[in-house]
Design a protein around this motif. Structure first.
Motif, short mmCIF file in Angstrom:
data_model
loop_
_atom_site.label_atom_id
_atom_site.label_comp_id
_atom_site.label_asym_id
_atom_site.label_seq_id
_atom_site.Cartn_x
_atom_site.Cartn_y
_atom_site.Cartn_z
N GLU A 14 0.99 -1.13 0.12
CA GLU A 14 0.01 -0.06 0.02
C GLU A 14 0.99 1.18 0.01
OE1 GLU A 14 -3.91 -1.80 2.78
OE2 GLU A 14 -2.18 -0.61 3.74
N THR A 56 0.69 5.44 0.21
CA THR A 56 -0.39 6.42 0.38
C THR A 56 0.47 7.83 0.18
OG1 THR A 56 -1.46 4.96 2.24
CG2 THR A 56 -1.78 7.32 2.26
N ASP A 57 -0.23 8.81 -0.28
CA ASP A 57 0.22 10.16 -0.57
C ASP A 57 -1.06 11.15 -0.34
OD1 ASP A 57 -1.43 10.67 -3.05
OD2 ASP A 57 -0.15 9.46 -3.98
N ASP A 58 -0.61 12.43 -0.59
CA ASP A 58 -1.61 13.58 0.03
C ASP A 58 -2.46 13.81 -0.92
OD1 ASP A 58 -1.05 13.18 2.57
OD2 ASP A 58 0.71 14.69 2.27
N THR A 117 -9.52 6.37 -1.98
CA THR A 117 -9.33 7.62 -1.24
C THR A 117 -9.96 7.67 0.15
OG1 THR A 117 -11.51 8.66 -2.24
CG2 THR A 117 -9.31 8.82 -3.47
N THR A 118 -9.31 8.40 0.98
CA THR A 118 -9.75 8.57 2.36
C THR A 118 -9.49 10.05 2.69
OG1 THR A 118 -9.22 6.40 2.97
CG2 THR A 118 -9.85 7.78 4.80
N HIS A 153 -6.32 11.96 1.35
CA HIS A 153 -5.27 10.88 1.00
C HIS A 153 -5.68 9.81 0.01
CE1 HIS A 153 -3.15 12.39 4.27
NE2 HIS A 153 -4.15 12.35 5.02
N LYS A 154 -4.85 9.31 -0.92
CA LYS A 154 -5.16 8.22 -1.68
C LYS A 154 -4.15 6.96 -1.44
CE LYS A 154 -2.98 8.74 -5.62
NZ LYS A 154 -2.66 9.96 -5.73
N THR A 155 -4.67 5.94 -1.54
CA THR A 155 -3.89 4.59 -1.32
C THR A 155 -3.83 3.78 -2.57
OG1 THR A 155 -4.12 4.68 1.06
CG2 THR A 155 -3.40 2.76 -0.10
N TRP A 173 -2.71 0.27 -4.05
CA TRP A 173 -2.44 -0.93 -3.48
C TRP A 173 -2.04 -2.04 -4.59
CZ3 TRP A 173 -5.43 -5.01 -4.54
CH2 TRP A 173 -6.73 -4.71 -4.83
#
Length: 163
Positions: free
Chosen positions: A105, A107-109, A143-144, A147-149, A151
């Protein structure tokens, strides 16, 4: 978990007797030992891609999975490079989970989901997710908040998978 589901369903139905259909799926993840999870944080700097590859190689070697290193390093390189180029933040998270497959995974901004680009034979960029599509067992993005992950899963031989 039943109580948590009931609480969420009640919270969704607070508007004057709404009768919308709601489906809720909750899963409890058990059985992944703590030493089967590795996490790193990198600066959003192109030089950090090499450190991400090195970190993954070292972890896979500690786990006794040298046959997984080559593809893992290539896949991590592609996804971390995309996070550096398009992530829009200062840091990138990388998590590696060893289960019946390797789950990575990144994750970035940047909340915008990645897109597979059409590339021509002379294009010098835009092939990263095509490489991931080709080599990973599965991949996706979520997306959360802000942020995006991204995977992906890498298969392990049945003898190497953790049950």
């Amino acid at each position: 978990m039943d109580d948590a589901c009931d609480t969420i369903i009640r919270a969704l139905n607070t508007r004057g007797g709404r009768k919308d259909d709601v489906a809720l799926l909750m899963a409890r993840l058990n059985g992944i030992p703590g030493d089967h999870v590795a996490e790193w944080r990198f600066d959003a700097d192109p030089r950090e891609v090499a450190r991400a590859r090195r970190s993954v190689r070292e972890q896979l070697e500690r786990w006794g999975l040298p046959e997984a290193v080559e593809n893992a390093r290539l896949l991590v390189s592609e996804v971390v490079t995309n996070a550096v180029r398009h992530g829009g933040g200062h840091h990138i998270g990388l998590r590696l989970i060893r289960a019946d497959a390797l789950l990575f995974e990144v994750t970035d901004d940047e909340p915008a989901l990645p897109a597979l680009l059409g590339t021509g034979p002379y294009d010098e960029a835009g092939r990263g997710l095509r490489v991931v599509t080709r080599l990973a067992r599965e991949w996706g993005a979520t997306t959360t908040g802000h942020h995006k992950t991204v995977w992906f899963e890498q298969s392990l031989s049945p003898a190497r998978a953790v049950r």
